[in-house]
Design an enzyme around this catalytic site. Structure first.
Site, mmCIF file in Angstrom:
data_model
loop_
_atom_site.group_PDB
_atom_site.id
_atom_site.type_symbol
_atom_site.label_atom_id
_atom_site.label_comp_id
_atom_site.label_asym_id
_atom_site.label_seq_id
_atom_site.Cartn_x
_atom_site.Cartn_y
_atom_site.Cartn_z
ATOM 1 N N LYS A 29 -5.635 -16.692 23.987
ATOM 2 C CA LYS A 29 -5.372 -18.095 24.321
ATOM 3 C C LYS A 29 -6.668 -18.859 24.563
ATOM 4 O O LYS A 29 -6.877 -19.946 24.004
ATOM 5 C CB LYS A 29 -4.503 -18.166 25.587
ATOM 6 C CG LYS A 29 -4.418 -19.538 26.207
ATOM 7 C CD LYS A 29 -3.479 -19.551 27.389
ATOM 8 C CE LYS A 29 -4.137 -19.458 28.737
ATOM 9 N NZ LYS A 29 -4.912 -20.628 29.139
ATOM 10 N N ASN A 30 -7.540 -18.300 25.406
ATOM 11 C CA ASN A 30 -8.714 -19.070 25.840
ATOM 12 C C ASN A 30 -9.826 -19.136 24.799
ATOM 13 O O ASN A 30 -10.827 -19.819 25.004
ATOM 14 C CB ASN A 30 -9.251 -18.510 27.161
ATOM 15 C CG ASN A 30 -8.306 -18.818 28.313
ATOM 16 O OD1 ASN A 30 -7.374 -19.606 28.159
ATOM 17 N ND2 ASN A 30 -8.534 -18.186 29.448
ATOM 18 N N CYS A 124 -5.790 -28.147 40.173
ATOM 19 C CA CYS A 124 -4.686 -27.397 39.597
ATOM 20 C C CYS A 124 -4.279 -26.398 40.655
ATOM 21 O O CYS A 124 -4.900 -26.323 41.707
ATOM 22 C CB CYS A 124 -5.070 -26.734 38.287
ATOM 23 S SG CYS A 124 -6.033 -25.248 38.488
ATOM 24 N N ARG A 129 -10.759 -28.350 40.123
ATOM 25 C CA ARG A 129 -11.359 -28.217 38.792
ATOM 26 C C ARG A 129 -12.483 -29.241 38.712
ATOM 27 O O ARG A 129 -12.282 -30.352 38.222
ATOM 28 C CB ARG A 129 -10.325 -28.478 37.700
ATOM 29 C CG ARG A 129 -9.256 -27.418 37.599
ATOM 30 C CD ARG A 129 -9.574 -26.425 36.488
ATOM 31 N NE ARG A 129 -8.554 -25.389 36.436
ATOM 32 C CZ ARG A 129 -8.501 -24.441 35.525
ATOM 33 N NH1 ARG A 129 -9.382 -24.374 34.580
ATOM 34 N NH2 ARG A 129 -7.558 -23.536 35.560
ATOM 35 N N ASP A 132 -18.702 -31.338 37.397
ATOM 36 C CA ASP A 132 -20.117 -31.709 37.516
ATOM 37 C C ASP A 132 -21.007 -30.984 36.501
ATOM 38 O O ASP A 132 -21.974 -31.552 35.981
ATOM 39 C CB ASP A 132 -20.612 -31.444 38.951
ATOM 40 C CG ASP A 132 -20.419 -29.991 39.363
ATOM 41 O OD1 ASP A 132 -19.295 -29.484 39.230
ATOM 42 O OD2 ASP A 132 -21.396 -29.359 39.792
ATOM 43 N N LEU A 133 -20.671 -29.732 36.185
ATOM 44 C CA LEU A 133 -21.507 -28.978 35.241
ATOM 45 C C LEU A 133 -21.364 -29.525 33.820
ATOM 46 O O LEU A 133 -22.328 -29.594 33.066
ATOM 47 C CB LEU A 133 -21.143 -27.493 35.287
ATOM 48 C CG LEU A 133 -21.321 -26.819 36.651
ATOM 49 C CD1 LEU A 133 -20.762 -25.401 36.645
ATOM 50 C CD2 LEU A 133 -22.794 -26.788 37.037
ATOM 51 N N ASP A 314 -8.444 -13.904 35.983
ATOM 52 C CA ASP A 314 -7.131 -14.048 35.334
ATOM 53 C C ASP A 314 -6.324 -12.753 35.315
ATOM 54 O O ASP A 314 -5.185 -12.734 34.858
ATOM 55 C CB ASP A 314 -7.297 -14.563 33.897
ATOM 56 C CG ASP A 314 -7.637 -16.044 33.854
ATOM 57 O OD1 ASP A 314 -7.631 -16.697 34.912
ATOM 58 O OD2 ASP A 314 -7.923 -16.545 32.746
ATOM 59 N N ILE A 336 -13.814 -16.798 42.224
ATOM 60 C CA ILE A 336 -13.956 -17.852 41.205
ATOM 61 C C ILE A 336 -13.193 -19.118 41.597
ATOM 62 O O ILE A 336 -13.723 -20.223 41.532
ATOM 63 C CB ILE A 336 -13.467 -17.355 39.821
ATOM 64 C CG1 ILE A 336 -14.131 -16.030 39.434
ATOM 65 C CG2 ILE A 336 -13.687 -18.431 38.756
ATOM 66 C CD1 ILE A 336 -15.600 -16.110 39.096
ATOM 67 N N ARG A 408 3.301 -20.509 28.568
ATOM 68 C CA ARG A 408 2.041 -21.206 28.258
ATOM 69 C C ARG A 408 0.986 -20.233 27.753
ATOM 70 O O ARG A 408 0.102 -20.613 26.995
ATOM 71 C CB ARG A 408 1.501 -21.917 29.509
ATOM 72 C CG ARG A 408 2.248 -23.174 29.879
ATOM 73 C CD ARG A 408 1.561 -23.864 31.030
ATOM 74 N NE ARG A 408 0.141 -23.995 30.732
ATOM 75 C CZ ARG A 408 -0.781 -24.389 31.598
ATOM 76 N NH1 ARG A 408 -0.429 -24.701 32.828
ATOM 77 N NH2 ARG A 408 -2.037 -24.495 31.255
HETATM 78 C C1 UD1 Z 1 -11.650 -20.690 32.178
HETATM 79 C C2 UD1 Z 1 -10.317 -20.147 31.739
HETATM 80 C C3 UD1 Z 1 -9.526 -19.670 32.955
HETATM 81 C C4 UD1 Z 1 -10.355 -18.670 33.753
HETATM 82 C C5 UD1 Z 1 -11.726 -19.256 34.103
HETATM 83 C C6 UD1 Z 1 -12.646 -18.252 34.789
HETATM 84 C C7 UD1 Z 1 -9.773 -21.406 29.755
HETATM 85 C C8 UD1 Z 1 -8.886 -22.393 29.109
HETATM 86 N N1 UD1 Z 1 -9.567 -21.161 31.050
HETATM 87 O O1 UD1 Z 1 -11.387 -21.816 33.009
HETATM 88 O O2 UD1 Z 1 -8.325 -19.063 32.493
HETATM 89 O O3 UD1 Z 1 -9.669 -18.365 34.943
HETATM 90 O O4 UD1 Z 1 -12.380 -19.691 32.894
HETATM 91 O O5 UD1 Z 1 -12.836 -17.144 33.986
HETATM 92 O O6 UD1 Z 1 -10.612 -20.806 29.124
HETATM 93 N N2 UD1 Z 1 -16.695 -25.387 38.304
HETATM 94 C C9 UD1 Z 1 -17.504 -26.312 38.949
HETATM 95 N N3 UD1 Z 1 -18.017 -27.345 38.203
HETATM 96 C C10 UD1 Z 1 -17.771 -27.478 36.867
HETATM 97 C C11 UD1 Z 1 -16.969 -26.518 36.214
HETATM 98 C C12 UD1 Z 1 -16.440 -25.471 36.965
HETATM 99 O O7 UD1 Z 1 -17.731 -26.234 40.153
HETATM 100 O O8 UD1 Z 1 -18.264 -28.450 36.269
HETATM 101 C C13 UD1 Z 1 -16.074 -24.302 39.108
HETATM 102 C C14 UD1 Z 1 -14.544 -24.406 39.062
HETATM 103 O O9 UD1 Z 1 -14.049 -25.316 40.022
HETATM 104 C C15 UD1 Z 1 -14.131 -22.980 39.314
HETATM 105 C C16 UD1 Z 1 -15.266 -22.143 38.700
HETATM 106 O O10 UD1 Z 1 -16.359 -23.055 38.515
HETATM 107 O O11 UD1 Z 1 -14.056 -22.722 40.679
HETATM 108 C C17 UD1 Z 1 -14.954 -21.485 37.392
HETATM 109 O O12 UD1 Z 1 -14.655 -22.458 36.459
HETATM 110 P P1 UD1 Z 1 -14.872 -22.251 34.897
HETATM 111 O O13 UD1 Z 1 -15.627 -20.994 34.615
HETATM 112 O O14 UD1 Z 1 -15.412 -23.522 34.354
HETATM 113 O O15 UD1 Z 1 -13.373 -22.035 34.413
HETATM 114 P P2 UD1 Z 1 -12.545 -22.849 33.359
HETATM 115 O O16 UD1 Z 1 -13.369 -23.065 32.121
HETATM 116 O O17 UD1 Z 1 -11.918 -24.017 34.009
#
Ligand code: UD1
Length: 448
Positions: A29-30, A124, A129, A132-133, A314, A336, A408
């Site tokens: 999926k991802n 979520c 979510r 900033d990055l 996950d 995470i 999903r």
């Molecule tokens: C993706 C996966 C999700 C998985 C996660 C961690 C998809 C569609 N989803 O989610 O299933 O659980 O990786 O392996 O691929 N964060 C920040 N700032 C940012 C972005 C992220 O602080 O700009 C934080 C988030 O709030 C979270 C953590 O970083 O606590 C991990 O997020 P991230 O690795 O970005 O996960 P996703 O890409 O959302």
């Protein structure tokens, strides 16, 4: 069918059966979701094989159509995407709100149009979510970024992004994907430090390279991207889903069964293999399969979720379900997401002995002799799967409300588990993605 019907969809599990046999796992999926978004960058048609028939994919399908792309279904798991006529850089909120991965559209839109407008993912059920990055990455590529009316708006200065240096304060899967997606057609070179190393990030990079992008270092923590003027259409097969693989292996473990998952990549679930091994489960692997034999479970284990190759967040709920049935005490720490234990209350209703610490990041699990079936509610995809697994290991019947979450991410989970001997039934009449009809059915989202 209306929204209320959807909320009523349930899965009925009668526990107690020992799972035995082998199954092939679905595509990831991802990986499929960002790769579909990346097809927006191609000049020609993109054909994708091993696309999982799950509702998240159907939302991404609808999103791409809303932007002007043409999609068609070739066979059960093969789709084509023709993005030639895409003419919008603004993604509609009605669809984006159903799918956090919609944010993957930012990078390709910005690369293609020099402008992207995508609704913010907000919170979520797993936690905040933040974006900033993502924003920092776009700024490093010379885009102006602002937030207005719930949308992230990014504009490339001068109409085209320019390569730059991106230093992430932590590895984020989504931000690494967006940075790569934006950088591949930027003018000049980009370096991404502290990049995420998840297999789905690598698969996206490999897909982009197949389209003609220049990326080096995928699978490591530093990525080097040299921008190219355009990318071509391509035919590509999505990698196996490591989270579905892990879920099926844990189904074998929780029923003290003997389950082999085929057409997968054992190294992608190494941390799970180690955790199950510590509990006494016998784990064996070949080139493309993993087998668990679980009549020897002797205890629990302690795990901390971490970026890849650490233990996947996950798979945290599914492993925790299993640990509820393993003798002794286990500690599960979530590093995470900041709210990923809400499903634990449902396990407790099934007789589990789990305590979540005040900080909400650590769960203390004491194995019980037997879980007991109960009506429970799935709060999200993976927790939903965890409750199904708990039902398999429990006595009596478990009814899981919220099947739409499970749909999903899992392609007909009940059929896969039934083929291994489980008693699992979809309790209401909605079956997503029956047979191919030439379009990827979106019947589970009739209001869209
Ligand atoms: C993706 C996966 C999700 C998985 C996660 C961690 C998809 C569609 N989803 O989610 O299933 O659980 O990786 O392996 O691929 N964060 C920040 N700032 C940012 C972005 C992220 O602080 O700009 C934080 C988030 O709030 C979270 C953590 O970083 O606590 C991990 O997020 P991230 O690795 O970005 O996960 P996703 O890409 O959302």
């Amino acid at each position: 069918m209306n929204v209320l019907d959807r909320l009523d969809t349930t899965l009925r599990v009668v526990g107690g059966a020992r799972l035995e046999g082998s199954v092939e796992v679905q595509g990831a999926k991802n990986a499929a979701l960002p790769i579909m978004a990346a097809a927006l960058l191609a000049r020609g048609k993109v054909t994708l094989h091993r696309v999982p028939r799950i509702t998240d994919v159907s939302v991404m399908w609808s999103l791409l159509e809303a932007l002007g792309a043409r999609l068609s279904l070739q066979d059960r798991n093969t789709i084509t995407i023709d993005a030639a006529n895409v003419n919008k850089a603004r993604a509609p909120y009605t669809l984006v709100r159903k799918l956090a991965a919609s944010f993957d559209l930012c990078g390709p839109l910005l690369g293609r149009f020099g402008r992207a407008e995508v609704p913010l993912p907000g919170g979520c059920v797993l936690g905040t979510r933040a974006t900033d990055l993502h924003e920092a990455a776009f700024r490093a590529l010379d885009a102006e970024v602002s937030v207005a009316h719930g949308y992230l708006i990014a504009n490339a200065r001068g109409g085209r992004l320019r390569g730059g240096e991106i230093e992430f304060r932590m590895p984020s899967v989504g931000a690494t994907k967006n940075a790569m997606l934006a950088a591949v057609t930027a003018d000049g070179d980009t370096i991404i430090h502290n990049a995420a190393m998840e297999p789905e990030v690598v698969d996206l990079a490999n897909f982009l390279v197949a389209m003609g992008a220049k990326i080096e270092g995928q699978g490591g923590d530093t990525l080097r991207v040299t921008g190219v003027a355009e990318l071509r259409g391509v035919e590509y097969e999505i990698i196996p889903d490591r989270i579905a693989t892990g879920t099926l292996l844990i189904a074998g473990a929780i029923t003290r069964g003997d389950v082999t998952v085929k057409k997968t990549r054992p190294d992608d679930v190494l941390a799970l293999q180690l955790a199950l091994g510590e509990c006494g489960v016998k784990v064996t692997t070949g080139d493309d399969w993993v087998r668990v034999q679980a009549d020897t479970v002797k205890g629990g284990t302690d795990v901390v979720t971490a970026p890849h190759p650490g233990f996947a967040t996950d798979l945290q709920p599914q492993l925790l379900s299993f640990l509820c049935t393993a003798p002794g005490v286990s500690v599960v720490e979530e590093s995470i997401f900041n709210a990923r234990f809400s499903y634990v209350n449902e396990l407790v209703r099934m007789g589990a002995d789990v305590r979540v610490a005040m900080d909400n990041n650590t769960a203390l699990v004491k194995g019980v002799a037997q879980l007991s079936g109960a009506p429970v509610e799935a709060p999200d995809i993976r927790a939903g799967a965890a409750l199904v697994l708990a039902g398999l290991g429990a006595s009596g019947e478990t009814e899981i409300i919220g099947l739409e979450y499970i749909d999903r991410g899992y392609e007909r989970l009940e059929e896969t588990l039934s083929s291994l001997g489980a008693q699992v039934q979809r309790a209401s009449g909605i079956v997503p993605f029956s047979e191919p009809t030439g379009t990827f059915e979106t019947s589970v989202y009739p209001s869209v």
